[in-house]
Structure formats: structure tokens, C-alpha cells
Design an enzyme around this catalytic site. Structure first.
Site, PDB file in Angstrom:
ATOM      1  N   HIS A  58      -1.411  15.212   5.081  1.00  0.00           N
ATOM      2  CA  HIS A  58      -1.467  13.859   5.655  1.00  0.00           C
ATOM      3  C   HIS A  58      -0.097  13.267   5.905  1.00  0.00           C
ATOM      4  CE1 HIS A  58      -5.746  13.973   5.063  1.00  0.00           C
ATOM      5  NE2 HIS A  58      -5.557  14.283   3.793  1.00  0.00           N
ATOM      6  N   ARG A  95       8.016  -1.543   9.398  1.00  0.00           N
ATOM      7  CA  ARG A  95       9.398  -1.095   9.204  1.00  0.00           C
ATOM      8  C   ARG A  95       9.765  -0.166  10.355  1.00  0.00           C
ATOM      9  NH1 ARG A  95       7.577   4.022   8.071  1.00  0.00           N
ATOM     10  NH2 ARG A  95       5.845   4.102   6.633  1.00  0.00           N
ATOM     11  N   LYS A 125      -5.196  -2.462   3.225  1.00  0.00           N
ATOM     12  CA  LYS A 125      -5.983  -1.827   4.283  1.00  0.00           C
ATOM     13  C   LYS A 125      -7.152  -2.697   4.737  1.00  0.00           C
ATOM     14  CE  LYS A 125      -5.265   2.839   5.135  1.00  0.00           C
ATOM     15  NZ  LYS A 125      -5.564   4.242   5.137  1.00  0.00           N
ATOM     16  N   GLU A 181     -16.951   4.028   5.647  1.00  0.00           N
ATOM     17  CA  GLU A 181     -16.221   4.094   6.908  1.00  0.00           C
ATOM     18  C   GLU A 181     -16.687   5.328   7.654  1.00  0.00           C
ATOM     19  OE1 GLU A 181     -11.873   2.693   7.006  1.00  0.00           O
ATOM     20  OE2 GLU A 181     -11.753   4.838   7.373  1.00  0.00           O
TER      21      GLU A 181
END
Lengths: 159, 496
Positions: free
Chosen positions: B233, B290, B115, B198
Site C-alpha cells: 500500500h 502537505r 477519514k 464500505e
């Protein structure tokens, strides 16, 4: 007339079926007409409404698809025996026992994780519902268990 | 490419095999020993067992997959999604074995895998990222960064993922304690107390862009997919186009997505995920290197086959001219609904045997299923049973079509999230198109519908019929309701 005792969604009913399109449902008399709708489905009309239905029995359970909704019925016996003794902790879903974090004889506090269960991609913690002493652990790490399987027996804490 | 090994199972393995067959490419299906009867095994021209054991020793075993490829004479490998699809090690091993890898280069996967790494890379490429700090442990430095980022914000573990070790901070005076707590949690969970900050963006939408690159350096975007309908999520309903995007925002995000892919030398199908804030700003979230689960909605509105393009590009062909020249334009509207074996309320997985399975059909309806009547749904694999993709001229027509298709779908024997999918379609917030990732949490509780009289009567009739699971291996033969209700059977007793 023969009757089946069925429960669905917390409601239990005696359903009686007469020989020619009459049924008793919770004491009410319901007239019905049932015809083959093709493809394994039936069309069952009651009170002027016809619904497409498909039922499959699986042991003591009957699954019914009825016009887009699924209903699950359990066949129950009149006398309910083997009441929940309240001390055991069971699996809320089928899965694999990942870790056992409690040993017989161990004192545990309310909320303590006793068993970690894994099903598909999720891990689910089985926690002590109250303070107590672990009496028995019925599973081993790596075991596959069904929903409702007893995992741990907990005794009240001795004070 | 003559013979393609599909290193996956379930619906995606079936889906890849279908396109390969259309292209005259033979396919090799692989399966764990306990999975030999699954539909994806029959979808292949050849089938190879990966042996016994949990997924880590079968579908996730690079050694066994490569052995299967060698034994079956495969010359290419498609990884599907999940399992090893985003494993640079697998991509390298496939190429190292002299086989064609149907996917992006391992280096691009690595660049996008972490990330923080991908975030830094995107920032450098001018793609907007969620405002955040660099990783650190110094409380003073983090406080200065927090002032720049703004509140509310999240303290996140650098080594973390999946929401673990994350805490929310609303006011500057709470920051020091939250950083301390975050460091402690991160140290305990990951053995690394490094954290970063963040900005917490609320009421956001999750919108992703399909991107595609070829070996000649062409990278294009293939428009968006709106993925804000999520539980835990994870996406459950996706649609395209997104109501959240204006033409100019769409163009800007599409360009950013293509730029992100270009930066890492991307080849094959990939997806760039963004958060779109209520003010219309968008932020890079991550790139999935992908084919996505929800790729069929892009295929439906663009009239293309993404797997075909993957196989052509892997064989060295450039992207089709229409794609390169930007001549693709979405037409109509498409929605995908994911059918999971799970409780529609608690989202806990459910297992069992599919005693009845009838897929919806008709105009604008596509079903990608990895199961069939008689299939066992176990605990070892992903609970995704099938995907329904509907397409129509307008969004309203697509929603009506989705409702109609769900009402035709007969699934008995395993509980599914079908009632949740219906609740999403019925929600005024969904109908308006103006929803965000909190939609599912705001839905009213799904109360089981009271069985109508007809269902009670049919259940009573079936109660005396043959049990579907009497023979463990034979699928049920039609409805149990056809049985003679006058047969005395268990559960029956003479009435009063």
C-alpha cells in the site's frame, strides 16, 4: 595460481587467478582482459564480451556492480563449521526490539509471537516455529540488533 | 521571509533548501545527533542539532524544533513531508511562536485528518466518495446499509487505519458474522468496537490530483499523478499524465479535487487522492495536506517549482497568474521511481553503509537523494534513499530513459529495490499503461541474476583488496579491485 572461495545466490565457486589474464572458474578456464574504465570502474572482457565493473569489499563480503546489476559475494572457508543448531530464532532484519513476549521456562505454542522487532516503519513478529519451551532470551526490549542476531533459544516441548 | 527552518531530514530537506537558496532565503537545517553527517545538514546555511534520542525526541519534537528556530533566528518553518508535516498542533505552535508556517492552516489539516470526518465533508461538498455506511454497532442497521451499498464490501474499524481490523464480505449471509468479528477485532485493537461498511472496489487505479491554494481564496488543480504502482500500500513508481484518464474524466476529477480543497479553505500545496474504478467512476479517498514525495513529476511536466510556490504563498503572494487563469498545460511525460533500502522480494528493510553511490545523470534525469557515498542507512528513519524523476516527450521515451538511468545507478553496500523498479518498467502490463494497484503482486518473482564470469573474476580480484569498512568513519577510496591480487590476504589460500 591463487584461489578465492566465493558464494553468490546459493552457488559456491573456487575462483583461481593466474598471472596473466587467465582465471579458473568452477574448473573452467576463462581468459579475461581488464582495463581501467575511468571513474573507479574497470572494463572486464571475457569471451568477447566487455562489461563495466565496480567492486567493493566489506569484510567477508564483496559487492560487485556489473553493467547495471548488483551481485553480492561472500568469501567462504572450505570447511564449514559451527553448523546451525536449529534451536535458535534469529532476527530476519536489523532493527530494534520493541517487545518481548516470552520468558525463559515458558511453554509456547507454534505460531506464538515471541519477539516484536521494529525496523524503520515496520513491525515484524518473530514467531515460534513449533511447540516448545523458551530456554533463553538473548535480547532486551530496546536493543538494536543486526540481521541474523540470535533472539530466543527454544527447546522442544517435553511430552 | 529571510531565514527558513526546514523541519525534516533526507532528500526533502535538501530539496527545500535548494529552492530557498534560489530565492535568496537562508535555510536552517536541523538534525538528530546521530544524523549530523547527513547531506541535508550541509544543504542548510546553518545547522542546529536537535540533540540525542529517537525521532520522537528529535524530528518529532515540537519543543526542540521551536527552540532551534528561536536559537537560529529563523522566521519561517517548512515541514517537508512525513514527521510533523500534517500535525495541526505543530502548525499552531509555529504560528503561535510568531513564525510563518509554510503549509495549510491547522483547521484544514484537522478537517481532512480523520477519514470519516473528511468523507462526510466531501459528501456534503458533492465530491463522490466510496459508497459506505455511517459508523455503528447495530447489526440490523448495518445489514440495511449493506443492501444499499452492494457487495463485495469491507467491514472497517472506525478508529482504525492501515488495514487493521478490516474484513471482506462477499455475500449478505456472511455479513452478520463479519460484523461481529469486526467489532471484536476493533474492540481488541483500538478499544472501540464501532465499525462501518464500505464498498470494496476491485482492480482500481490510484490517481491523485495536485491542488494549490493561496491566501486570497484562489484554489487550482495542477493535474494528476498516477500512483497505482504500490507495494504494501505504498507507492514506488508514479507517472503523469495517467493513461486511465480521458480529457473529460481529467476535467471532472480536477474540478472535484479543487472543490475538495476549497471546502476546507485550503492554502499551499496539497493532494487529493482518488480511486478510479474500471468503469471510469472516481471516488474521493483522502487528502494529504502537505507536499507529496512524488511532487517532482508535476514539476517536470508543468515546468514549475512547487516549493517556490509554497514559499511565495506563505509570504502572502497570490498564485501566479498563469496558474489562476488555467494557462498551465502539461508537456511530455514524467515518471518517478523511489529507491528504497529494502529487499526487492520481501520488502523488508535493509541497512548498512553505502560503499559506492553513483547517481544517474544526463538529459531529463533528476535525482533527489538524501544519502551519499559513505552514508549509513540505519533503522531509525524511512528507508527511502532517493527519488529518480525522468521526463521526456512521450511515455515510451520516458520509460526508456528511466531504464537507462537505473542501469547507470551504482549502489553497493546496501540492498535496494532497484531490481523491483526494473521489473516494473519491464512488465508488459506497465508498458501498456493499463495497470491497477495489483500490478506489483502480479509481477513474476525477481530471481537474482546469475553473476556473469566477469563479476566472479572481479569479486575474486577485490577479495584481496582493502576492505571498505576497515576504517569505520572514512568513506571507501575507490574500487577494491585495484588492489594487488598477489597480496596474501584473509580468505585466500595457496591453490592446488
Amino acid at each position: 595460481m591463487r584461489t578465492a572461495r566465493l558464494s553468490s545466490g546459493g552457488r559456491t565457486e573456487e575462483v583461481g587467478l593466474g598471472p596473466s589474464g587467465e582465471a579458473s572458474l568452477g574448473g573452467r578456464l576463462v581468459r579475461y582482459a581488464r582495463e581501467d574504465a575511468g571513474g573507479g570502474l574497470s572494463r572486464l572482457a571475457t569471451g568477447g564480451t566487455a562489461r563495466r565493473v565496480l567492486a567493493v569489499r566489506d569484510g567477508q563480503r564483496v559487492w560487485v556492480w556489473c553493467d547495471g546489476s548488483v551481485h553480492v559475494f561472500d568469501r567462504t572457508r572450505r570447511a564449514r563449521s559451527g553448523a546451525d543448531h536449529g534451536a535458535g530464532l534469529s532476527a530476519p532484519m536489523p532493527g530494534r526490539v520493541r517487545r518481548i513476549l516470552a520468558a525463559p521456562g515458558e511453554s509456547v505454542a507454534r505460531g506464538a509471537v515471541l519477539v516484536a522487532l521494529e525496523a524503520m516503519k515496520m513491525e515484524h513478529a518473530i514467531r515460534a516455529p513449533r511447540d516448545g519451551v523458551v530456554k533463553r532470551v538473548m535480547v532486551r526490549e530496546g536493543d538494536l540488533v543486526d540481521a541474523g542476531a540470535e533472539l530466543v533459544e527454544l527447546e522442544p516441548a517435553k511430552s | 521571509m529571510k531565514r527558513l527552518l526546514v523541519a525534516n531530514r533526507g532528500e526533502i530537506a535538501v530539496r527545500v533548501a535548494r529552492t530557498a537558496r534560489e530565492m535568496g532565503i537562508q535555510t536552517v537545517a536541523v538534525h538528530a545527533a546521530n544524523d549530523a553527517a547527513s547531506p541535508h545538514v550541509r544543504a542548510g546555511d546553518l545547522a542546529v542539532s536537535l540533540g540525542d534520542g529517537p525521532p520522537s525526541e528529535t524530528y518529532l519534537s515540537i519543543d526542540r524544533l521551536l527552540r532551534a528556530a528561536r536559537d537560529s533566528g529563523a522566521d519561517a518553518v517548512h515541514p517537508g513531508y512525513g514527521f510533523l508535516s500534517e500535525s495541526p498542533a505543530f502548525a499552531r505552535a509555529v504560528v503561535g511562536a510568531g513564525l510563518v508556517w509554510v503549509g495549510p492552516p491547522a483547521s484544514a489539516m484537522e478537517e481532512m485528518g480523520g477519514k470519516l470526518r473528511s468523507r462526510a465533508r466531501m459528501e456534503a461538498a458533492g465530491v463522490p466518495v466510496v459508497p459506505g455506511s455511517s459508523p455503528g454497532t447495530d447489526a440490523k442497521g448495518l445489514a440495511a446499509a449493506a443492501a444499499r451499498i452492494g457487495y463485495p464490501l469491507l467491514v472497517k474499524a472506525s478508529a482504525g487505519g492501515g488495514g487493521k481490523g478490516m474484513s471482506r464480505v462477499d455475500r449478505p449471509e456472511d455479513l452478520a458474522a463479519a460484523v461481529e468479528e469486526g467489532r471484536r477485532l476493533a474492540e481488541a485493537a483500538f478499544g472501540d468496537g464501532t465499525v462501518y461498511l464500505e464498498r470494496l472496489l476491485e482492480r482500481c487505479r490510484h490517481v491523485e490530483f495536485q491542488v494549490f491554494g493561496d491566501g486570497s481564496g484562489n484554489v487550482v488543480h495542477l493535474f494528476e499523478r498516477e500512483c497505482s504502482v504500490q507495494r504494501r500500500h505504498q507507492k514506488i513508481v508514479e507517472e503523469t499524465p495517467s493513461r486511465a484518464l480521458t480529457p473529460s474524466l481529467r476535467a471532472a476529477m480536477g474540478e472535484a479535487a479543487a472543490a475538495a480543497a476549497r471546502t476546507v479553505g485550503y492554502v499551499s500545496a496539497g493532494t487529493v487522492e482518488f480511486l478510479v474504478a474500471p468503469d471510469g467512476r472516481f471516488y474521493f479517498l483522502e487528502m494529504n495536506t502537505r507536499l507529496q514525495v512524488e511532487h517532482p513529476i508535476t514539476e517536470a511536466t508543468l515546468g514549475i517549482d512547487l516549493v517556490r510556490a509554497q514559499l511565495e504563498v506563505a509570504s502572502g503572494a497570490p498564485l501566479p497568474a498563469a496558474w489562476r487563469d488555467g494557462r498551465l498545460a502539461p508537456r511530455g511525460h514524467a515518471i518517478e521511481l523511489r529507491l528504497y533500502a529494502e529487499d526487492p522480494e520481501t520488502f523488508l528493510p535493509r541497512t548498512g553503509r553505502l560503499l559506492a553511490w553513483r547517481e544517474p545523470e544526463g538529459p531529463g534525469v533528476r535525482v533527489d537523494a538524501g544519502v551519499e557515498e559513505g552514508s549509513r542507512v540505519g533503522v531509525e528513519y524511512d528507508p527511502l534513499l532517493a527519488k529518480l524523476t525522468v521526463s521526456a516527450e512521450s511515455r515510451d521515451a520516458a520509460i526508456a530513459r528511466a531504464r537507462r538511468a537505473l542501469s547507470e545507478w551504482i549502489v553497493l553496500g546496501v540492498e535496494t529495490n532497484l531490481p523491483l523498479l526494473e521489473a516494473v518498467l519491464d512488465a508488459p502490463e506497465f508498458a501498456s499503461g493499463g495497470y491497477d494497484t495489483g500490478l506489483v503482486e502480479r509481477l513474476p518473482p525477481r530471481r537474482p541474476t546469475e553473476p556473469p564470469d566477469a563479476a566472479w573474476i572481479e569479486a575474486a580480484l577485490a577479495s584481496s583488496g582493502p576492505a571498505a569498512s576497515a576504517g569505520a568513519s572514512t568513506p571507501p577510496s575507490g574500487p577494491a579491485g585495484g588492489g594487488d591480487p598477489w597480496d596474501a590476504a584473509a580468505g585466500w589460500r595457496p591453490g592446488a
